[in-house]
Design an enzyme around this catalytic site. Structure first.
Site, PDB file in Angstrom:
ATOM      1  N   SER A  45      13.865  38.357  15.181  1.00 59.56           N
ATOM      2  CA  SER A  45      14.493  39.678  15.146  1.00 59.56           C
ATOM      3  C   SER A  45      15.576  39.644  14.072  1.00 59.56           C
ATOM      4  O   SER A  45      15.266  39.407  12.908  1.00 59.56           O
ATOM      5  CB  SER A  45      15.049  40.036  16.528  1.00 59.56           C
ATOM      6  OG  SER A  45      15.570  41.349  16.540  1.00 59.56           O
ATOM      7  N   HIS A  75      10.996  42.230  14.581  1.00 62.88           N
ATOM      8  CA  HIS A  75      11.577  43.485  15.052  1.00 62.88           C
ATOM      9  C   HIS A  75      12.143  44.231  13.853  1.00 62.88           C
ATOM     10  O   HIS A  75      13.095  43.776  13.223  1.00 62.88           O
ATOM     11  CB  HIS A  75      12.696  43.221  16.063  1.00 62.88           C
ATOM     12  CG  HIS A  75      12.224  42.547  17.313  1.00 62.88           C
ATOM     13  ND1 HIS A  75      13.091  41.923  18.180  1.00 62.88           N
ATOM     14  CD2 HIS A  75      10.987  42.409  17.857  1.00 62.88           C
ATOM     15  CE1 HIS A  75      12.410  41.425  19.192  1.00 62.88           C
ATOM     16  NE2 HIS A  75      11.130  41.701  19.013  1.00 62.88           N
ATOM     17  N   ASP A  79      13.765  38.528  23.771  1.00 61.22           N
ATOM     18  CA  ASP A  79      12.331  38.708  23.561  1.00 61.22           C
ATOM     19  C   ASP A  79      11.706  37.409  23.069  1.00 61.22           C
ATOM     20  O   ASP A  79      12.253  36.722  22.207  1.00 61.22           O
ATOM     21  CB  ASP A  79      12.073  39.829  22.551  1.00 61.22           C
ATOM     22  CG  ASP A  79      10.590  40.108  22.374  1.00 61.22           C
ATOM     23  OD1 ASP A  79       9.856  40.034  23.382  1.00 61.22           O
ATOM     24  OD2 ASP A  79      10.167  40.397  21.244  1.00 61.22           O
TER      25      ASP A  79
END
Length: 362
Positions: free
Chosen positions: A181, A208, A301
C-alpha cells in the site's frame, strides 16, 4: 481538541488551486497554511509555514513537482500527496517517479463542483491528506548508506544477533504473489527491478491506489523493471517473467485451473483490490507452491491472507521494519506469525531467486 493538520498546496493553476483550497477548507480537521504556484516558492515557504502535509502538483513551471519533491525530502522531509491528472501519460510517469523520490500517494486532480464525481474526489483528497500527514518520513539517505544498513542487518542475522529468518516452504514455488500500500510503487520498482527478465515464475501484484491510476502505474512499472508488466485480465493463464497488476477497484485472484480471476466482491478490510483476497486465492490454488510477499503499507490488509498461505505450506515473506515506509501491513503479518521470513527490501529479491531455483534450498 487536537490541532488541525497544516496543509500546504503547490499548484500552478489558479482555478485548481482555488478549488483545492475550497476542498481543504471544508474539512475542519485540515488547516490551509499556504497555497503557492511554483516549486521555487514551495521550497522558500516550507520552512516558514512548517506544514504537516503537502499537496503537490506534478507539472509546474520552472522546478517541476518531481524535483520539488526530491528537494523537500532531502532538506525538510514532509509527507507529500501528489495531485495529478490521471489521463495524461507524462503526468502519470512523473507522478510515479515522485512516489519513488519520497511522495507517499497519488490522487486525482479535483473536478468542478458541478461534476458528478466532485464529492468523491474531494473526499479522497482530504482523506489522503489526513492519513499521510501521520506518516513519519525521513530524510532520504544516499543509496550507498541504505545498502550498507541492509548489509549490516543481513550480517547480524548470520551472526545470530537477530532471529534467523527461514522460508518453511515444502515445495518449489510456481507463482509469486506480492502486495503493498503506502510506499508500494518504489518498493515494487526495487524488488522487481532485482529480478531478471527470464525469472521463471509469474508474479501477481496488488497495489492500493486509485482506480484511475492503475493502468499508468502498470505502464510505469513496465518501463523500470526487466519483467513484463501489465494490468491483469480475466481468464488469462499467468506465464513466467510476467507481472499481473490488479486492476482498479477489482480483486485479483488465482482461480480454478490456475487462471486469473477478477472479482467485484465487496472490499475486504476497506480495500479493493485486497491483498488478503489475492493471498487466500493463491493458498487455495497453489498450496505449498505459492510464494507470498507483503511489503510496506498502512493498515492490516494482507496479513490474514499471508497466514493462509503460510498454513498451506507456502513460502511467506514480510518486509522488515528497517526498510518499510509504513510498517503497518508487514507488522500485522508478523503479529499473526504469518511470515516465514522477515527481511529488509534489498534482501527479498535474492531470497525469492533462491526459492525459485530448482534444487537449491530457499
Amino acid at each position: 481538541m487536537s490541532q488541525p493538520i497544516r496543509v500546504m498546496l503547490v499548484e500552478d493553476s489558479l482555478v485548481v488551486r482555488q478549488l483545492l483550497a475550497h476542498i481543504v477548507s471544508r474539512d475542519p480537521r485540515l488547516a490551509l497554511v499556504a497555497a503557492v504556484d511554483s516549486g521555487e516558492e514551495a521550497l522558500r515557504e516550507i520552512h516558514r509555514v512548517q506544514p504537516d502535509v503537502i499537496s503537490m502538483d506534478i507539472r509546474l513551471p520552472g522546478i517541476d513537482g518531481l524535483e520539488t519533491t526530491r528537494r523537500i525530502m532531502a532538506e525538510r522531509p514532509t509527507p507529500i500527496v501528489v495531485v495529478a491528472d490521471a489521463i495524461e501519460d507524462s503526468s502519470l510517469r512523473i507522478s510515479m517517479n515522485a512516489l519513488r523520490a519520497g511522495a507517499l500517494s497519488v490522487v486525482e486532480k479535483p473536478v468542478g463542483t458541478g461534476h458528478r464525481a466532485y464529492e468523491a474526489i474531494a473526499d479522497q483528497i482530504c482523506t489522503q491528506l489526513r492519513i499521510m500527514s501521520q506518516v513519519p518520513v525521513i530524510r532520504r539517505r544516499p543509496i550507498g548508506a541504505e545498502r550498507l544498513a541492509r548489509t549490516d542487518l543481513a550480517r547480524d542475522e548470520l551472526r545470530g544477533t537477530i532471529p534467523p529468518t527461514q522460508i518453511p516452504a515444502t515445495q518449489a514455488p510456481s507463482v509469486v504473489a506480492v502486495a503493498a500500500s503506502t510506499g508500494g510503487p518504489p518498493a515494487f520498482a526495487k524488488l522487481l527491478g532485482a529480478l531478471p527478465a527470464d525469472f521463471p515464475l509469474p508474479v501477481l501484484l496488488v497495489q492500493h491506489m486509485g482506480a484511475a491510476f492503475m493502468e499508468g502505474f502498470a505502464d510505469w512499472l513496465n518501463g523500470v523493471v526487466p519483467l513484463g508488466v501489465g494490468v491483469a485480465r480475466e481468464g488469462v493463464r499467468p506465464v513466467a517473467g510476467q507481472v499481473y497488476v490488479a486492476p482498479g477497484d477489482r480483486h485479483l485472484a488465482l482461480g480454478p485451473g490456475g487462471l486469473i480471476t477478477l472479482l467485484d466482491d465487496p472490499p475486504v478490510g476497506g480495500q479493493r483490490p485486497s491483498a488478503t483476497v489475492l493471498f487466500r486465492s493463491v493458498a487455495r490454488s497453489a498450496g505449498p507452491r505459492g510464494l507470498g510477499v507483503l511489503l510496506t503499507g498502512m493498515g492490516e490488509d494482507g496479513a490474514a491472507g499471508l497466514l493462509d498461505m503460510h498454513l498451506a505450506g507456502a513460502a511467506t515473506i514480510a518486509e522488515h521494519e528497517s526498510s518499510a515506509v509504513v510498517y503497518g501491513m508487514p507488522a500485522a503479518a508478523v503479529r499473526l506469525k504469518a511470515a516465514g521470513s522477515v527481511l529488509p527490501l534489498d534482501l527479498i529479491a535474492p531470497r525469492i531467486l533462491r526459492a525459485a531455483q530448482p534444487g537449491l534450498s530457499p
